[in-house]
Design a protein around this motif. Structure first.
Motif, mmCIF file in Angstrom:
data_model
loop_
_atom_site.group_PDB
_atom_site.id
_atom_site.type_symbol
_atom_site.label_atom_id
_atom_site.label_comp_id
_atom_site.label_asym_id
_atom_site.label_seq_id
_atom_site.Cartn_x
_atom_site.Cartn_y
_atom_site.Cartn_z
ATOM 1 N N GLY A 5 68.146 75.889 -9.039
ATOM 2 C CA GLY A 5 68.138 77.258 -8.528
ATOM 3 C C GLY A 5 66.912 77.551 -7.687
ATOM 4 O O GLY A 5 67.014 78.125 -6.593
ATOM 5 N N GLU A 6 65.750 77.150 -8.203
ATOM 6 C CA GLU A 6 64.517 77.371 -7.458
ATOM 7 C C GLU A 6 64.510 76.587 -6.152
ATOM 8 O O GLU A 6 64.080 77.077 -5.113
ATOM 9 C CB GLU A 6 63.299 76.965 -8.291
ATOM 10 N N PHE A 7 64.997 75.358 -6.239
ATOM 11 C CA PHE A 7 65.045 74.498 -5.055
ATOM 12 C C PHE A 7 65.975 75.088 -3.994
ATOM 13 O O PHE A 7 65.619 75.168 -2.811
ATOM 14 C CB PHE A 7 65.495 73.091 -5.472
ATOM 15 N N ALA A 8 67.158 75.536 -4.417
ATOM 16 C CA ALA A 8 68.133 76.092 -3.469
ATOM 17 C C ALA A 8 67.621 77.387 -2.839
ATOM 18 O O ALA A 8 67.732 77.583 -1.621
ATOM 19 C CB ALA A 8 69.465 76.344 -4.173
ATOM 20 N N LEU A 9 67.045 78.276 -3.649
ATOM 21 C CA LEU A 9 66.521 79.528 -3.109
ATOM 22 C C LEU A 9 65.347 79.281 -2.163
ATOM 23 O O LEU A 9 65.193 79.978 -1.158
ATOM 24 C CB LEU A 9 66.107 80.461 -4.240
ATOM 25 N N SER A 10 64.537 78.282 -2.469
ATOM 26 C CA SER A 10 63.412 77.953 -1.581
ATOM 27 C C SER A 10 63.909 77.415 -0.244
ATOM 28 O O SER A 10 63.362 77.757 0.814
ATOM 29 C CB SER A 10 62.494 76.930 -2.240
ATOM 30 N N ILE A 11 64.934 76.587 -0.285
ATOM 31 C CA ILE A 11 65.503 76.065 0.964
ATOM 32 C C ILE A 11 66.119 77.196 1.785
ATOM 33 O O ILE A 11 65.954 77.250 3.007
ATOM 34 C CB ILE A 11 66.536 74.954 0.671
ATOM 35 N N ALA A 83 55.960 73.913 -0.992
ATOM 36 C CA ALA A 83 56.436 74.271 -2.327
ATOM 37 C C ALA A 83 57.704 73.497 -2.685
ATOM 38 O O ALA A 83 57.887 73.104 -3.841
ATOM 39 C CB ALA A 83 56.694 75.772 -2.411
ATOM 40 N N ILE A 84 58.564 73.260 -1.706
ATOM 41 C CA ILE A 84 59.769 72.460 -1.963
ATOM 42 C C ILE A 84 59.387 71.041 -2.355
ATOM 43 O O ILE A 84 59.947 70.463 -3.300
ATOM 44 C CB ILE A 84 60.699 72.483 -0.729
ATOM 45 N N PHE A 85 58.411 70.469 -1.638
ATOM 46 C CA PHE A 85 57.981 69.118 -1.981
ATOM 47 C C PHE A 85 57.283 69.079 -3.343
ATOM 48 O O PHE A 85 57.412 68.102 -4.079
ATOM 49 C CB PHE A 85 57.077 68.538 -0.894
ATOM 50 N N LEU A 86 56.564 70.138 -3.689
ATOM 51 C CA LEU A 86 55.957 70.205 -5.022
ATOM 52 C C LEU A 86 57.027 70.306 -6.106
ATOM 53 O O LEU A 86 56.893 69.711 -7.181
ATOM 54 C CB LEU A 86 55.003 71.395 -5.122
ATOM 55 N N LEU A 87 58.077 71.074 -5.831
ATOM 56 C CA LEU A 87 59.181 71.182 -6.799
ATOM 57 C C LEU A 87 59.859 69.835 -7.003
ATOM 58 O O LEU A 87 60.205 69.467 -8.123
ATOM 59 C CB LEU A 87 60.216 72.196 -6.325
ATOM 60 N N ALA A 95 53.964 75.012 -7.490
ATOM 61 C CA ALA A 95 55.027 75.403 -6.558
ATOM 62 C C ALA A 95 55.364 76.881 -6.720
ATOM 63 O O ALA A 95 55.572 77.588 -5.734
ATOM 64 C CB ALA A 95 56.269 74.551 -6.780
ATOM 65 N N GLY A 96 55.400 77.371 -7.950
ATOM 66 C CA GLY A 96 55.679 78.790 -8.190
ATOM 67 C C GLY A 96 54.603 79.688 -7.628
ATOM 68 O O GLY A 96 54.887 80.718 -7.009
ATOM 69 N N ILE A 97 53.339 79.298 -7.827
ATOM 70 C CA ILE A 97 52.233 80.090 -7.292
ATOM 71 C C ILE A 97 52.274 80.084 -5.769
ATOM 72 O O ILE A 97 52.083 81.126 -5.119
ATOM 73 C CB ILE A 97 50.895 79.551 -7.834
ATOM 74 N N LEU A 98 52.547 78.928 -5.180
ATOM 75 C CA LEU A 98 52.616 78.824 -3.728
ATOM 76 C C LEU A 98 53.784 79.639 -3.163
ATOM 77 O O LEU A 98 53.650 80.270 -2.107
ATOM 78 C CB LEU A 98 52.730 77.366 -3.308
ATOM 79 N N LEU A 99 54.908 79.650 -3.867
ATOM 80 C CA LEU A 99 56.051 80.446 -3.403
ATOM 81 C C LEU A 99 55.741 81.939 -3.455
ATOM 82 O O LEU A 99 56.137 82.694 -2.558
ATOM 83 C CB LEU A 99 57.290 80.132 -4.234
ATOM 84 N N ILE A 100 55.035 82.383 -4.492
ATOM 85 C CA ILE A 100 54.680 83.802 -4.582
ATOM 86 C C ILE A 100 53.692 84.173 -3.479
ATOM 87 O O ILE A 100 53.826 85.221 -2.834
ATOM 88 C CB ILE A 100 54.141 84.128 -5.981
ATOM 89 N N ILE A 101 52.703 83.323 -3.234
ATOM 90 C CA ILE A 101 51.753 83.591 -2.154
ATOM 91 C C ILE A 101 52.463 83.597 -0.803
ATOM 92 O O ILE A 101 52.199 84.453 0.050
ATOM 93 C CB ILE A 101 50.609 82.554 -2.184
ATOM 94 N N PHE A 115 63.554 85.639 -0.849
ATOM 95 C CA PHE A 115 63.896 84.259 -1.163
ATOM 96 C C PHE A 115 62.684 83.388 -1.469
ATOM 97 O O PHE A 115 62.848 82.204 -1.777
ATOM 98 C CB PHE A 115 64.725 83.641 -0.034
ATOM 99 N N PHE A 116 61.480 83.915 -1.369
ATOM 100 C CA PHE A 116 60.299 83.184 -1.817
ATOM 101 C C PHE A 116 59.769 83.732 -3.140
ATOM 102 O O PHE A 116 59.279 82.976 -3.977
ATOM 103 C CB PHE A 116 59.190 83.219 -0.768
#
Length: 136
Positions: A5-11, A83-87, A95-101, A115-116
């Protein structure tokens, strides 16, 4: 634990940010290429309530907002991809912290922000399911 889910939403967030970046760059190039000052001077001849300095200042403000959007989207693309590569590497908390930032940086565009932020929160909140073995 699979983080599909996190991967798909990040993409989805990265692809929407890329589309917004392309559209914003096209809009900035178009506005720079059009003789906007001449068009505004012509409209001032018919409507004299607005001064030329106010129009010039509003055009500069709009161009500044466009460039701020372009810069924030470039940062969002870099942050989202990393963040995708970290996931994929299994480092969920960074990856979560980077997505929020990255979501906070894209405050000018609402869809990449959504979506981030959502997968960023999911990365930080979801806990792995512990399997219990039953010995019979």
């Amino acid at each position: 634990m699979k983080r599909t889910g996190e991967f798909a939403l990040s993409i989805i967030g990265v692809s929407i940010a890329a589309i917004f970046l392309i559209v914003t760059i096209i809009a900035a190039v178009y506005i720079n290429s059009v003789d906007l000052k001449g068009m505004v001077d012509y409209s001032l001849m018919t409507d004299s309530e607005i001064s030329a300095s106010e129009i010039d200042m509003s055009i500069k403000l709009f161009m500044g907002l466009l460039w701020a959007g372009i810069i924030s989207l470039i940062i969002a693309l870099a942050g989202g991809l990393s963040a995708i590569f970290l996931l994929k590497g299994g480092k969920v908390k960074p990856a979560g912290i980077l997505l929020i930032i990255t979501g906070i940086v894209t405050v000018f565009q609402i869809w990449p922000l959504i979506f981030f932020i959502i997968p960023g929160i999911m990365c930080l909140v979801r806990k792995p399911i512990d399997t219990v073995e039953v010995i019979v």
